[in-house]
Scaffold this motif. Structure first.
Motif, PDB file in Angstrom:
ATOM      1  N   TYR A 146     -11.004 -13.678 -69.431  1.00 56.03           N
ATOM      2  CA  TYR A 146      -9.629 -13.898 -68.996  1.00 56.03           C
ATOM      3  C   TYR A 146      -9.301 -12.980 -67.821  1.00 56.03           C
ATOM      4  N   THR A 147      -8.453 -13.464 -66.928  1.00 53.94           N
ATOM      5  CA  THR A 147      -7.953 -12.602 -65.858  1.00 53.94           C
ATOM      6  C   THR A 147      -7.043 -11.533 -66.444  1.00 53.94           C
ATOM      7  N   ALA A 148      -6.769 -10.511 -65.653  1.00 54.09           N
ATOM      8  CA  ALA A 148      -5.871  -9.454 -66.119  1.00 54.09           C
ATOM      9  C   ALA A 148      -4.499 -10.020 -66.462  1.00 54.09           C
ATOM     10  N   ASP A 149      -4.012 -10.948 -65.634  1.00 53.17           N
ATOM     11  CA  ASP A 149      -2.696 -11.546 -65.902  1.00 53.17           C
ATOM     12  C   ASP A 149      -2.697 -12.326 -67.209  1.00 53.17           C
ATOM     13  N   ASP A 150      -3.759 -13.098 -67.451  1.00 52.37           N
ATOM     14  CA  ASP A 150      -3.809 -13.886 -68.680  1.00 52.37           C
ATOM     15  C   ASP A 150      -3.965 -12.995 -69.909  1.00 52.37           C
ATOM     16  N   LEU A 151      -4.760 -11.946 -69.789  1.00 48.25           N
ATOM     17  CA  LEU A 151      -4.884 -11.000 -70.899  1.00 48.25           C
ATOM     18  C   LEU A 151      -3.540 -10.348 -71.205  1.00 48.25           C
ATOM     19  N   ALA A 152      -2.846  -9.932 -70.167  1.00 49.62           N
ATOM     20  CA  ALA A 152      -1.539  -9.296 -70.364  1.00 49.62           C
ATOM     21  C   ALA A 152      -0.567 -10.260 -71.030  1.00 49.62           C
ATOM     22  N   ARG A 153      -0.615 -11.536 -70.626  1.00 57.91           N
ATOM     23  CA  ARG A 153       0.263 -12.543 -71.246  1.00 57.91           C
ATOM     24  C   ARG A 153      -0.028 -12.682 -72.737  1.00 57.91           C
ATOM     25  N   VAL A 154      -1.302 -12.755 -73.099  1.00 54.54           N
ATOM     26  CA  VAL A 154      -1.677 -12.885 -74.504  1.00 54.54           C
ATOM     27  C   VAL A 154      -1.192 -11.683 -75.304  1.00 54.54           C
ATOM     28  N   LEU A 155      -1.427 -10.485 -74.785  1.00 54.30           N
ATOM     29  CA  LEU A 155      -1.035  -9.273 -75.507  1.00 54.30           C
ATOM     30  C   LEU A 155       0.485  -9.150 -75.618  1.00 54.30           C
ATOM     31  N   ARG A 156       1.186  -9.536 -74.561  1.00 56.74           N
ATOM     32  CA  ARG A 156       2.651  -9.450 -74.572  1.00 56.74           C
ATOM     33  C   ARG A 156       3.263 -10.516 -75.481  1.00 56.74           C
ATOM     34  N   ASP A 157       2.817 -11.779 -75.333  1.00 55.24           N
ATOM     35  CA  ASP A 157       3.449 -12.884 -76.046  1.00 55.24           C
ATOM     36  C   ASP A 157       3.040 -12.949 -77.517  1.00 55.24           C
ATOM     37  N   TYR A 158       1.798 -12.642 -77.819  1.00 56.72           N
ATOM     38  CA  TYR A 158       1.301 -12.814 -79.178  1.00 56.72           C
ATOM     39  C   TYR A 158       1.200 -11.504 -79.962  1.00 56.72           C
ATOM     40  N   GLY A 159       1.169 -10.380 -79.249  1.00 55.28           N
ATOM     41  CA  GLY A 159       1.121  -9.095 -79.929  1.00 55.28           C
ATOM     42  C   GLY A 159       2.377  -8.282 -79.752  1.00 55.28           C
ATOM     43  N   GLU A 160       3.287  -8.766 -78.904  1.00 60.69           N
ATOM     44  CA  GLU A 160       4.519  -8.036 -78.580  1.00 60.69           C
ATOM     45  C   GLU A 160       4.182  -6.592 -78.192  1.00 60.69           C
ATOM     46  N   GLU A 161       3.113  -6.488 -77.389  1.00 65.43           N
ATOM     47  CA  GLU A 161       2.591  -5.198 -76.957  1.00 65.43           C
ATOM     48  C   GLU A 161       3.295  -4.759 -75.674  1.00 65.43           C
ATOM     49  N   ARG A 162       3.989  -3.628 -75.733  1.00 65.01           N
ATOM     50  CA  ARG A 162       4.742  -3.126 -74.575  1.00 65.01           C
ATOM     51  C   ARG A 162       3.829  -2.673 -73.446  1.00 65.01           C
ATOM     52  N   HIS A 163       2.608  -2.288 -73.779  1.00 59.16           N
ATOM     53  CA  HIS A 163       1.688  -1.772 -72.771  1.00 59.16           C
ATOM     54  C   HIS A 163       0.628  -2.806 -72.398  1.00 59.16           C
ATOM     55  N   ALA A 164       1.018  -4.072 -72.433  1.00 62.75           N
ATOM     56  CA  ALA A 164       0.069  -5.168 -72.227  1.00 62.75           C
ATOM     57  C   ALA A 164      -0.638  -5.071 -70.884  1.00 62.75           C
ATOM     58  N   ARG A 165       0.098  -4.824 -69.810  1.00 60.86           N
ATOM     59  CA  ARG A 165      -0.531  -4.784 -68.489  1.00 60.86           C
ATOM     60  C   ARG A 165      -1.484  -3.610 -68.355  1.00 60.86           C
ATOM     61  N   ARG A 166      -1.108  -2.507 -68.913  1.00 57.40           N
ATOM     62  CA  ARG A 166      -1.968  -1.325 -68.851  1.00 57.40           C
ATOM     63  C   ARG A 166      -3.275  -1.558 -69.623  1.00 57.40           C
ATOM     64  N   ILE A 167      -3.163  -2.176 -70.794  1.00 51.76           N
ATOM     65  CA  ILE A 167      -4.356  -2.468 -71.596  1.00 51.76           C
ATOM     66  C   ILE A 167      -5.229  -3.501 -70.892  1.00 51.76           C
ATOM     67  N   ALA A 168      -4.605  -4.550 -70.358  1.00 49.58           N
ATOM     68  CA  ALA A 168      -5.371  -5.597 -69.680  1.00 49.58           C
ATOM     69  C   ALA A 168      -6.146  -5.036 -68.491  1.00 49.58           C
TER      70      ALA A 168
END
Length: 326
Positions: A146-168
């Motif tokens: 997955y691209t960084a943007d798509d990974l961040a979307r998954v973590l944000r939308d499905y994990g409600e992860e506040r640090h999604a972009r940093r993790i991605a």
């Protein structure tokens, strides 16, 4: 594994909610998330006039539950399917309608207890997370492609992860050095990527990322979005749909579908509901029911459960009866 140790959450309450819909000869419950068969076993034992169709996408779960329930003979039928395929399952069995449908959502005890499935972050295991091990991409595939943007979307939308972009960003950077294959390396990355103050609150720092990956790999929310209206459409008058959810994303979808199905189609400012426009279903539970303190102490998984149920009171005559939100 000792199946007896894996007692389903709110078991007695769930059976109590299902029982009125199954109190007739030949009534059928569709256990849409069969797992190890705990709910089904309780229904077969307590609702002697009913039979159960158990659906699961995990062949291992189907094998274990079929062995567990063998003594009930033809009162139990196991089907390998995903629960949004419920209409096809019902049609293939020659059923015009069913008495009840049960969903116990999320990952099962068996899946958590098998390290090679990769669902648990507490042990190092292959990053699989597929509920059906023979189908579709793995969690490792998601992390490595997955691209960084798509990974961040998954973590944000499905994990409600506040640090999604940093993790991605950290995942993309690290996979260039070496692809992700096991959970321990991902957990170590999460400890590094999530700021220390955030790690001290909200449970294990890997919890939200693992939830997000599991939902993405198994397409859980989109499957649920299709499955709940299908279940509502499948029940006859007096039939019930009972759902146990374990995080807010699931519960929100269930609440939305139940609200749509129990709402009249007349304008809200009309002082009365004309005959023929009454809702086809009614809410059985008031809001979402939760487990009591004693059950949570005995089974920590019960802490997050939200239980909802609806009952059909009139035949299905309009598309709105199917629980599809407008």
């Amino acid at each position: 594994m000792d199946d007896a140790r894996h007692v389903p959450v709110l078991l007695d309450r769930v059976v109590d909610l299902l029982a009125p819909a199954l109190d007739r000869e030949g009534a059928v419950l569709v256990d849409a998330t069969l797992g190890l068969g705990g709910h089904t076993e309780a229904v077969l034992a307590r609702c002697g006039r009913a039979r159960v169709v158990g659906i699961d996408r995990d062949p291992g779960a189907l094998e274990r539950s079929t062995q567990r329930l063998a003594s009930y003979g033809d009162r139990f039928t196991a089907v390998h399917a995903v629960y949004d395929e419920l209409p096809d399952v019902v049609a293939d069995l020659g059923l015009a309608e069913v008495g009840a449908v049960l969903f116990d959502l999320g990952v099962s005890s068996m899946q958590l207890d098998l390290p090679d499935r990769g669902f648990a972050y507490a042990v190092d295991a292959p990053l699989d997370m597929r509920m059906d091990p023979g189908s579709g991409p793995t969690a490792a595939d998601v992390l490595n492609t997955y691209t960084a943007d798509d990974l961040a979307r998954v973590l944000r939308d499905y994990g409600e992860e506040r640090h999604a972009r940093r993790i991605a960003a950290a995942v993309v950077r690290e996979r260039e050095r070496e692809p992700f294959t096991t959970s321990a390396r991902l957990v170590a990355l999460l400890y590094d990527a999530i700021p220390a103050p955030a790690r001290r609150t909200g449970g294990h720092p890997a919890k939200r990322t693992f939830q997000a990956l599991r939902i993405e790999v198994n397409d859980e929310l989109r499957v649920l979005e299709r499955a709940v209206p299908a279940a509502i459409a499948a029940i006859g008058v007096g039939g019930r749909v009972v759902v146990e959810s374990y995080h807010s994303l699931e519960d929100r979808l269930v609440k939305r579908a139940f609200t749509a199905a129990t709402r009249s189609d007349v304008p809200e400012d009309l002082p009365f509901v004309p005959e023929g426009h009454e809702p086809a279903l009614r809410l059985v539970t008031r809001g979402a029911e939760q487990a009591g303190a004693d059950e949570v102490a005995a089974n920590p998984r019960a802490a997050s459960v939200r239980l909802r149920a609806v009952e059909r009171v009139r035949p299905r005559t309009r598309p709105a009866d199917e629980g599809v939100a407008s």
